[in-house]
Motif scaffolding. Structure first.
Motif, PDB file in Angstrom:
ATOM      1  N   ALA A   1       0.864  -1.180   0.000  1.00  0.00           N
ATOM      2  CA  ALA A   1       0.000   0.000   0.000  1.00  0.00           C
ATOM      3  C   ALA A   1       0.901   1.231   0.000  1.00  0.00           C
ATOM      4  N   GLY A   2       1.037   1.865  -1.137  1.00  0.00           N
ATOM      5  CA  GLY A   2       1.978   2.981  -1.255  1.00  0.00           C
ATOM      6  C   GLY A   2       3.400   2.453  -1.277  1.00  0.00           C
ATOM      7  N   GLU A   3       4.157   2.764  -0.228  1.00  0.00           N
ATOM      8  CA  GLU A   3       5.524   2.263  -0.106  1.00  0.00           C
ATOM      9  C   GLU A   3       5.682   1.361   1.106  1.00  0.00           C
ATOM     10  N   ARG A   4       4.588   0.900   1.673  1.00  0.00           N
ATOM     11  CA  ARG A   4       4.636   0.108   2.897  1.00  0.00           C
ATOM     12  C   ARG A   4       3.814  -1.179   2.717  1.00  0.00           C
ATOM     13  N   TRP A   5       4.384  -2.297   3.200  1.00  0.00           N
ATOM     14  CA  TRP A   5       3.668  -3.589   3.148  1.00  0.00           C
ATOM     15  C   TRP A   5       2.725  -3.689   4.333  1.00  0.00           C
ATOM     16  N   GLU A   6       1.464  -3.997   4.054  1.00  0.00           N
ATOM     17  CA  GLU A   6       0.459  -4.162   5.097  1.00  0.00           C
ATOM     18  C   GLU A   6      -0.009  -5.610   5.117  1.00  0.00           C
ATOM     19  N   GLY A   7      -0.170  -6.150   6.345  1.00  0.00           N
ATOM     20  CA  GLY A   7      -0.600  -7.538   6.492  1.00  0.00           C
ATOM     21  C   GLY A   7      -2.045  -7.752   6.072  1.00  0.00           C
ATOM     22  N   VAL A   8      -2.291  -8.843   5.366  1.00  0.00           N
ATOM     23  CA  VAL A   8      -3.649  -9.217   4.953  1.00  0.00           C
ATOM     24  C   VAL A   8      -4.206 -10.311   5.865  1.00  0.00           C
ATOM     25  N   THR A   9      -3.438 -11.399   6.031  1.00  0.00           N
ATOM     26  CA  THR A   9      -3.890 -12.497   6.902  1.00  0.00           C
ATOM     27  C   THR A   9      -2.701 -13.392   7.204  1.00  0.00           C
ATOM     28  N   THR A  10      -2.843 -14.146   8.285  1.00  0.00           N
ATOM     29  CA  THR A  10      -1.858 -15.188   8.649  1.00  0.00           C
ATOM     30  C   THR A  10      -2.534 -16.546   8.823  1.00  0.00           C
ATOM     31  N   ARG A  11      -3.807 -16.649   8.463  1.00  0.00           N
ATOM     32  CA  ARG A  11      -4.529 -17.926   8.584  1.00  0.00           C
ATOM     33  C   ARG A  11      -4.516 -18.643   7.236  1.00  0.00           C
ATOM     34  N   PRO A  12      -4.143 -19.944   7.219  1.00  0.00           N
ATOM     35  CA  PRO A  12      -4.067 -20.664   5.934  1.00  0.00           C
ATOM     36  C   PRO A  12      -5.378 -20.676   5.172  1.00  0.00           C
ATOM     37  N   ASP A  13      -6.526 -20.844   5.862  1.00  0.00           N
ATOM     38  CA  ASP A  13      -7.794 -20.901   5.137  1.00  0.00           C
ATOM     39  C   ASP A  13      -8.136 -19.547   4.519  1.00  0.00           C
ATOM     40  N   GLU A  14      -7.914 -18.463   5.267  1.00  0.00           N
ATOM     41  CA  GLU A  14      -8.185 -17.142   4.719  1.00  0.00           C
ATOM     42  C   GLU A  14      -7.214 -16.809   3.583  1.00  0.00           C
TER      43      GLU A  14
END
Length: 990
Positions: A121-134
């Motif tokens: 997002a722009g110049e920064r990495w943002e977390g989406v998920t850490t769950r395998p199913d998601e």
């Protein structure tokens, strides 16, 4: 979707961390992934699949442990992929399931798969998920492809599409269902079949219920049901009406028979009542006579009960007087025995006061003796304690001497061990360097041996390649020679086909004035030309295979020579032997240092424990000496006190205490016995006075008279009950004789009960039969009416179920391909797949035309095929190859290796286009084509490369996975996978 970078660590054949820069590789649009067999070229593609979907396609995905066997046990496997999908920059990091060593103790622990999905997002990495199913849902929605579809569209596995091209319709159906996800149509077919089956069962069940109702009607009405279902309702209605009419006609007859039964029963009841009254009157008269004869017995019972009541008040006092006499006798016996046991000194003490005084004197003497005995016992204990203290002090002095000797020797031994430890640790510090040098030397030695072996193989392969080149060139020249001769004598070949009266194939004339002639033996047939061309193609394939083998061996030999670093076999072996000796010496030094360190730690610990032991023993000696001095002081005091109390005489205190205790106990027992005897005498006098007064009041001369008149409670209760029964019976008899009903029947004659009973039974039996008959007919009529209503209901239920079943069966037959309306006999799922296959074949032909130089075209078919002697429909999933040179259709299995390759490649690309459009038009900016180029000759390879070049249009990057040497000169961007004994590595080139 465009791939940017891929990073793997401890994954598959890659032991360390390797990075693939797809942006650099795909800068020119076309790049090559090459390396020796088994190096891990396909593992790069597997890493892409695993990063996106967490699994691998096909059989490779069955094992969920992807950790590299070359990596250390504690190195965590990891795959990271950065890509752009639909304009979104995404980074996916996955950690496969692996077994890591325990942090404490031995053994391993299993860590399950983990995932981290991030978006730029722009110049920064943002977390989406850490769950395998998601993560799976996110990637699936974003890419728009399943794992199978991704492998078919993006990776283009050549070998699988060769099988797809030559597969049967059944196998091709399974592949298309997996790619296009058309299983819903097969599920729809199965649902229609199951739905029709369920409705058929309902129809059968409804018909069975109708037949059950008809059977029950037939059984109830004693009739036979018709076979035709349409006639059941009329038959049941007629049978119910006839039964109801019969039941109505039976009712008046039953009423008259019931009246006669009631009249006979009433006459019998009146006669039985008269007989019972006469019997009661006779029994009352006999009972009165019997009771009057018992009047004298009744008077005796009354007198005996009165005397027993008076004796009951005297009996307790008689018992008390007898008990007091017995107690006085026992007390006198105990008193005499106690006096006889007293010592002679106390024989003159006659009364209880004198005996109690003597007992108190004995107990005072006993207390004084007890106190002296405790002091004597304490004196003995103190003397024994002094002896124990002396022995303990001797042991402590001996232990202190030994401890002080050890304390003088240990420091010198510790200093010597410290010097030896320093020397050993200096030699042990060279272990890691020796092991690293030995590992490198061993790799160089193995590389020298491998280079020698590969050089020999390369010489043989080059000789075979030269032979293959010569043979291919000779075969090609032979084909050209035959083709030239055939073209030269083409007129003679056409002349051989001319016949009188038939038009010429060239000019159309029916006259042939001067047909061309060829020299004998110089005419070449088409069959000879095709056979020569086939031989040339086969020779070209052998040449290509030999060329690929030479290139692979030359590359492997160069790699081995580079790893040998200029060593020869003798030098490499000597170097390994010397480094092995140095490593063994260093390891021995490590063991020596460890043993010396353990010994040093043991001596230091022993020194500390010895010092602590010396201090503890000194403390114990001081405490023991102090306790001994106290015991000596107390012993002197007790000895002086006893000497003064006993007057210096040696007296047995224990015997004296026992004698005094025995005398006191005897005096106490004697005093108690005298006192008990006095109390018993006074209680006897009181009891005799109370008994005399009670006998006089009750009217008894003495106690014997009272005992003879006494009765216990049970006897009195029994006499009272007998008297009460006698009185009640007498009153009942007199009341019965005074009853007017009994007096009225005294003079009447007895009735004839037998005759009346027989008449009543006969009337009851007749009435019962009539009522039963009426009930049977009425019950049968009611049952038939209910069954008739049930039959109507079940007949009404059959119609809708039958109509639904006919509709469902028609849909089942239509989707299954067995209905008359389905003229092609094609199942619904096969029809849908046939439409997809038609699109795939059309897209494939666009590229196949270029690759085959306009010769070949694919065509799908629904023609019948023969299997096991029976004609079957291919279901619209057949594929045939049309040869434009001959105009004939061919089975794909008849294509040569090179023809199969470019036909399969065209089919794979066409399938990718259709599946991509099916997935919503997903943009695929990075493609991979895996293997198969080694089967192509130079001309065909050029045409295939042209097609691949056109795939780059629009900025698409195409990766070719192959070990064909010629491709390295044609493709500038290359990714080399290098295989080593310690794991594979990745190099970028070009």
């Amino acid at each position: 979707m465009r791939l940017h970078t891929l990073t793997v660590r401890a994954f598959g054949p890659f032991a360390g961390t390797e990075t693939v820069d797809f942006d650099r590789l795909g800068a020119n649009g076309l790049f090559l992934i090459h390396g020796p067999t088994g190096a891990g070229k396909t593992s790069v593609l597997d890493a892409v699949c695993f990063a996106l979907y967490g699994s691998l396609p096909g059989a490779r995905g069955k094992d969920d442990s992807y950790k590299s066997h070359h990596a250390p046990l504690d190195r965590r496997p990891e795959v990271r992929l950065e890509c752009t999908v639909r304009g979104r920059r995404v980074r996916v990091t996955r950690f496969p399931r692996w077994e890591r060593p325990k942090k404490r103790g031995s053994g391993t622990l299993v860590e399950n798969q983990k995932v981290v999905v991030e978006e730029l997002a722009g110049e920064r990495w943002e977390g989406v998920t850490t769950r395998p199913d998601e993560a799976g849902q996110f990637i699936g929605d974003l890419v728009g492809l399943t794992l199978d579809q991704f492998c078919q569209i993006v990776l283009l596995p050549q070998g699988e599409f060769s099988r797809f091209l030559r597969a049967s319709a059944k196998d091709r159906r399974a592949s298309l269902e997996r790619i296009f996800n058309t299983g819903v149509f097969r599920e729809l077919e199965d649902w229609f079949a199951e739905h029709a089956t369920r409705l058929r069962r309902k129809v059968e069940a409804a018909d069975l219920r109708v037949r059950e109702s008809a059977g029950r009607i037939a059984e109830t009405g004693r009739s036979t049901a018709p076979e035709d279902t349409e006639e059941l309702w009329a038959w049941a209605s007629e049978l119910a009406a006839l039964t109801a009419a019969v039941a109505d006609e039976v009712a008046p007859v039953v009423d008259s028979v019931a009246g006669a039964r009631e009249e006979a029963a009433r006459a019998l009841a009146e006669a039985q009542a008269l007989d019972r009254r006469r019997t009661r009157l006779a029994r009352a008269r006999a009972g009165l006579d019997e009771l009057l004869e018992q009047a004298e017995w009744r008077a005796r019972v009354e007198a005996g009960l009165a005397a027993a009541e008076r004796a009951a008040a005297v009996l307790p006092l008689l018992g008390e007087r007898d008990a007091r006499r017995t107690a006085l006798a026992k007390a006198a016996l105990v008193r005499d025995q106690a006096r006889s046991l007293l010592p002679a000194a106390f024989a003159s003490a006659a009364g209880a006061p004198e005996l109690r005084a003597a007992e108190r004197g004995c107990r005072d003497s006993l207390a004084r003796a007890e106190r002296l005995r405790a002091d004597a016992r304490r004196l003995r204990e103190r003397r024994e304690a002094i002896a124990r203290f002396d022995r303990h002090l001797a042991r402590i002095d001996e232990t202190l001497e030994r401890a002080r000797t050890h304390l003088a020797d240990l420091p010198a031994a510790i200093a010597d061990l410290r010097g030896r430890l320093g020397e050993a640790q200096g030699r042990a510090g060279r272990v890691e360097a020796a092991e690293a040098a030995l590992a490198a030397a061993a790799q160089r030695r193995d590389a020298v041996a491998e280079h020698g072996r590969l050089s020999a193989e390369l010489d043989r392969a080059e000789a075979a390649h030269r032979e293959a080149v010569d043979a291919a060139q000779a075969a090609r020249e032979h084909v050209l020679s035959l083709r030239e001769r055939r073209i030269t004598h083409m007129a003679a070949e056409l002349a051989l086909g001319l016949a009188e009266g038939e038009p010429c194939a060239v000019c159309g004339s029916a006259e042939h004035p001067a047909p061309a002639l060829a020299a004998t033996g110089s005419l070449v047939t088409a069959g000879e030309e095709r056979a020569a061309q086939a031989a040339a193609d086969e020779a070209a394939q052998r040449r290509s295979a030999a060329q690929e083998r030479v290139a692979a061996l030359r590359e492997r030999a160069a790699t081995a020579l580079e790893r040998a670093e200029g060593r020869d076999p003798g030098t490499a072996a000597a170097e390994v032997a010397e480094l092995t000796r140095q490593r063994d010496e260093a390891r021995a030094a490590v063991d020596e240092a460890r043993r010396t360190e353990e010994e040093l730690e043991g001596l230091a610990d022993r020194l500390e424990r010895t010092r602590a032991h010396e201090a503890e023993q000194a403390r114990q000696r001081s405490e023991t000496a102090a306790h001994r001095d106290g015991a000596v002081e107390e012993c002197d005091r007790l000895a002086a006190a006893l000497h003064e109390a006993l007057g210096g005489e040696d007296v047995d205190l224990d015997a004296r205490v026992q004698d005094l205790h025995a005398e006191a106990e005897l005096l106490a027992e004697a005093a108690a016995a005298v006192e008990e005897h006095g109390r018993a005498a006074g209680e006897l006098d009181t009891a005799e006075a109370a008994l005399a007064e009670a006998l006089a009041g009750a009217g008894f001369a003495d106690g014997a008279a009272a005992r003879s008149a006494a009765l216990d409670e049970r006897e009195r209760r029994e006499l009272r009950s007998q008297a009460r029964l006698h009185d009640d019976a007498l009153a009942a008899v007199r009341a019965a004789l005074e009853d007017p009903e009994l007096a009225a029947v005294a003079d009447l004659p007895p009735p004839d009960l037998s005759a009346l009973k027989a008449a009543a039974d006969e009337a009851a039996l007749a009435a019962e039969r009539a009522v039963t008959l009426r009930g049977l007919w009425r019950q049968r009529a009611d049952r038939l009416a209910a069954l008739r209503a049930e039959l109507r209901s079940r007949l009404d239920d059959c119609g809708p179920v039958l109509r639904r079943y006919r509709i469902a069966e028609g849909m089942r037959a239509l989707t299954a391909g067995t209905a008359k309306d389905n003229t092609d006999g094609v199942r619904l799922s096969a029809y849908v797949l046939a439409a997809r296959l038609e699109q795939v074949v059309a897209a494939a032909n666009d590229r196949l035309y270029t690759m085959s130089d306009g010769r070949y075209e694919l065509r799908y078919t629904v023609d019948k095929t023969v299997s096991d002697g029976r004609a079957q429909k291919a279901g619209g999933l057949g594929i045939r190859v049309v040869d434009a040179w001959t105009g004939a259709e061919r089975d794909p299995a008849t294509l040569s290796g090179g023809e199969t390759f470019f036909s399969s490649l065209a089919l794979a690309l066409g399938l990718g286009d259709v599946a991509s459009a099916e997935a919503g038009g997903a943009d695929i900016d990075t493609l991979f084509v895996d293997e198969g180029f080694g089967t192509l000759d130079e001309d065909t390879l050029e045409e295939v490369m042209d097609v691949l070049d056109r795939l780059r249009d629009g900025g698409r990057a195409v990766g070719v996975v192959s070990h064909v040497a010629d491709l390295r000169h044609r493709i500038t961007g290359r990714l080399q996978v290098v295989k080593t004994a310690a794991g594979s590595h990745i190099r970028h080139a070009g």
